[in-house]
Design a protein around this motif. Structure first.
Motif: not given
Lengths: 125, 701
Positions: B558-569, B591-592
């Motif tokens: 979203r905009g300059e933000w990005s979220f990546t789900f790597d793994r469960f812990v 972010h950027g």
């Protein structure tokens, strides 16, 4: 001499205001219509309706006051009013709007709120 | 108890009025009986005073056994407003009117000289009718079962100092309008077409000044307090109160001329009758429900609606009757050839006033006659603005020209000189007339040259400057002073001029509920007022929330933000607190060019899952208002999680943590000071002239 002057003056005044009156009579008169009728025409009309609670507020961009009213036939329409939300709006059993319906909302030039059983003092022309 | 006593007192008053009437009739027919007549009127007056005192007592002691007290006051109402709840409702206002009627009546009796008995034969029935109304719609109606609770309270809109003054002054004018009416009827009855005007002049002036003061107060109240930015809305009920004022203006001018030149005797009779009839008509229109749908002032239909209609007709009847019966006398009484410059100006003036009255009346009655004719409509304010504006100009012209004319003719220089001479001769008391006319000129000037008032509605974010025309506004915040009326602080800068605007937006109890009330802030200026009306206040938002799903190894941006789900812990939370399991998710946030790795989690407590949010800390995010990411749900089978990110928007905007906002309407109202000053001078001038006329009358007679 002066009796004639009086007639002339009287005649002129009455004539002037009669003409002015005729010219303005129709366009300053607003028929009461239902919401359904208001939606079907484009002239200035007056509508009474009950504002739906909670569905009102100021548009953040235009700063117009928006609300939705519903009349006795259970029709409803959105009203856009370029003015201030009246203090008695939330409690008003009915409001009266004068304006015209354009595209999908009623643009009101006048908004009156009513509290019929009390001697009130609140006007929003 | 009070209820019964109150009603009895009023009944007694009514009977005493009737007895007084009988004695006055005997006085008229046989020449004696005035003494008892006066006595019984006095006694009836005492009954009215007694009833008023009873109502006061009930109000001040919060006696809710009386329905009226319960409906219009409450236990916590401040003393000032408690006083004014007396006239807040229909029944109380009629009692106030009647009270003024008998009070003024005492003076009327003493000062009317030979007109007393015949005038009282018209005056007493008026008081009787008012008393009857009070018996039908009684302020002393009991509440039935004694209501508990603090009382319905005074409508917050009426909880204002003006409520203490505006209605009493208005009703004083209504009551006083009866005097010229009665004197005119008495005069015509006696075939005395010139004599009655001497007595009538001070009353006409007094009624006019009171009505004017009442109307001016109403306008000022609306402007200063109510927040819709105007002082006159051409509302049918406002217009209705204007009608007797207009005819009263014609009357008082006509009386002056008749005194000088003995003309206009017929029309003065008509003005005197109409001024009072219009008072009753306006009361009827306000209270009958006829205009309920087109005016916010009016009551709905009450038991008094029909009686008031008949009262109007009843008031008109003797006037019409006498006009008809004495028509030949009137023709003879007016000298036909009285013809000079000045009378023409007055003739035009009266004509304009009559047209003004007719135009306003036709506007008011539009809902009434259009309903009969099946195209039920209302009359918009544009009608009045279009029609009345030229009249204002005409009156302004006449105002300027008239003193320059003289009764005989002659040069302008002569006229000005004579005018100044007159003022010098008459002294300060004589200043009444000129003062009132000066005020009228200022009023007209303000209205005609005031022009439009530009206005805007803006949202002011706390501590962020906004601009409107040449003003800078900074909303600093809300605060609540000791009177409970929450106020906004707005710093206003206009060039070198800095001041604080303090409009109010608060909750108030009245009418049985809490209502939001707004009061504008007005910065008065010589040429224009700056008018700020508060519309809406919004508390600082807790921050936006963005909810979305993340699948394992996938990203969402979203905009300059990005979220990546790597793994469960998965973990054992017992390391920290000794409690249950920990379901975490490793998330990379970018972010950027910056990135960080977070591990929000859900902790399994005995009977619930407690979310453990992870703050998103990146270079540049405001630590005070850090966004957070929270796991809301885990979809183990799909290897996905649902997360919510709070405060991202505000974190993106580096300047602003969430702030409060105030919406206002700001406008510039030209010429207001001139307008109020003009109204003040008009009313003062009127009262001054009343005083002068009265003292002349009393010292002569």
């Amino acid at each position: 001499m002066t009796a004639k002057i009086k007639y002339i003056i009287a005649g002129a005044l009455i004539l002037f205001f009669s003409i002015l009156g005729f010219m303005s009579f129709k366009k300053t008169m607003y028929p009461y219509v239902s919401i359904r009728e208001a939606k079907n025409q484009s002239q200035m009309v007056q509508v009474i309706g009950k504002p739906i609670p909670g569905r009102n507020g100021y548009n953040n961009t235009t700063m117009n006051f928006h609300f939705i009213i519903q009349d006795r036939n259970h029709d409803s329409m959105e009203v856009v009013y370029e003015g201030v939300k009246p203090g008695t709006f939330d409690e008003a059993p009915d409001v009266v709007v004068i304006g015209q319906y354009k595209i999908n909302a009623f643009y009101a030039t006048s908004l009156l709120t009513k509290c019929p059983s009390r001697y009130e003092k609140k006007v929003n022309p | 108890m009070i209820s019964v006593v109150g009603k009895t007192v009023l009944w007694t008053g009514l009977i005493l009025f009737l007895i007084s009437f009988i004695f006055y009739y005997i006085q008229y027919k046989k020449g004696s009986g005035r003494g008892p007549a006066r006595l019984f009127f006095l006694l009836a007056g005492l009954c009215v005073a007694g009833a008023s005192a009873l109502l006061w007592k009930a109000i001040l002691t919060h006696d809710f056994s009386i329905a009226y007290v319960y409906e219009y006051s409450s236990k916590d109402l401040p003393a000032l407003y408690l006083l004014s709840s007396f006239w807040a409702g229909q029944a109380g206002s009629f009692l106030l009117w009647l009270f003024w009627g008998v009070l003024l009546g005492f003076f009327f009796i003493r000062w009317s000289g030979e007109y007393e008995s015949q005038s009282m034969l018209f005056y007493i029935p008026i008081q009787c009718l008012l008393t009857l109304f009070l018996l039908v719609e009684s302020p002393f109606q009991s509440s039935g079962s004694c209501p508990t609770g603090p009382g319905m309270g005074l409508n917050p809109l009426l909880q204002d100092p003006w409520m203490v003054f505006h209605p009493p002054v208005m009703f004083l004018g209504y009551a006083a309008a009866a005097m010229p009416f009665c004197l005119a009827l008495a005069g015509f009855w006696r075939r005395d077409y010139q004599g009655w005007i001497g007595e009538a002049r001070p009353w006409a002036l007094f009624a006019w000044s009171s009505l004017g003061a009442g109307i001016a107060m109403g306008g000022y109240w609306a402007y200063k307090v109510l927040g819709w930015g105007g002082w006159w809305g051409w509302d049918p009920v406002e217009n209705a109160s204007l009608l007797p004022f207009l005819m009263g203006t014609a009357l008082l001018h006509g009386l002056i001329i008749q005194k000088k030149k003995q003309i206009f005797s017929g029309t003065n009779f008509i003005y005197a009758v109409l001024t009072f009839v219009l008072v009753i008509l306006s009361t009827y229109l306000t209270r009958s429900g006829v205009l309920a749908e087109s005016s916010v002032h009016s009551f709905g239909k009450t038991r008094l609606s029909t009686p008031l209609f008949y009262f109007t007709l009843l008031a008109l009847a003797p006037g019409l009757g006498l006009l008809f019966l004495r028509r030949r006398d009137i023709k003879k009484a007016s000298p036909p050839k009285e013809q000079v410059n000045k009378s023409v100006v007055f003739f035009s003036f009266f004509l304009v006033l009559i047209l003004f009255t007719l135009i306003v009346l036709s506007g008011i009655l539009t809902p009434v006659y259009s309903r009969w004719l099946h195209f039920y409509s209302t009359r918009g304010p544009e009608w009045y603005n279009i029609m009345v504006r030229p009249m204002g100009i005409l009156i302004g012209v006449m105002l300027v020209l008239c003193p320059l004319f003289s009764w005989e003719g002659g040069t302008i220089k002569n006229a000005v000189f004579n005018f100044l001479q007159r003022i010098r001769k008459k002294g300060i008391q004589g200043a009444g007339g000129p003062l009132a006319h000066l005020g009228a000129a200022m009023l007209l000037g303000a209205v005609l040259f005031g022009g439009l008032s530009p206005k805007s509605r803006v949202t002011l974010i706390q501590n962020e400057p906004g601009r409107w025309r040449n003003q800078t506004l900074v909303f600093e915040g809300m605060f609540t002073p000791s009177d409970g009326k929450t106020t906004a602080r707005i710093k206003m800068t206009e060039g070198n001029n800095v001041y604080l605007a303090l409009p109010k937006l608060y909750e108030s109890y009245g009418n049985g509920r809490m209502q939001i009330r707004a009061e504008p802030y007005i910065k008065k200026g010589i040429f224009a007022d700056v008018y700020i009306a508060p519309l809406e206040y919004e508390e600082p938002q807790p921050g936006d929330s963005w909810i979305f799903e993340l699948e394992k190894t996938k990203s969402v941006s979203r905009g300059e933000w990005s979220f990546t789900f790597d793994r469960f812990v998965m973990g054992d939370h017992s390391q920290m607190t000794g409690q249950g399991s920990r379901f975490g998710a490793q998330i990379t946030v970018k972010h950027g060019l910056d990135s960080t790795i977070l591990e929000p989690a859900l902790i399994m407590e005995p009977d619930t899952l407690v979310p453990e949010p992870a703050p998103i800390l990146l270079p540049g995010t405001d630590t005070l208002h850090t966004p957070h990411i929270v796991i809301q749900r885990i979809f183990a089978d799909r290897k996905a999680i649902q997360v919510a990110v709070h405060g991202l928007e505000t974190a993106m905007d580096e300047k602003a943590p969430p702030r409060a906002s105030l919406k206002v309407e700001i406008s510039r109202k030209p010429m207001m000071t001139l307008l109020w000053f003009g109204l003040l001078l008009m009313v003062l001038g009127g009262f001054l002239a009343t005083y002068r006329r009265l003292s002349r009358n009393l010292s002569i007679g």
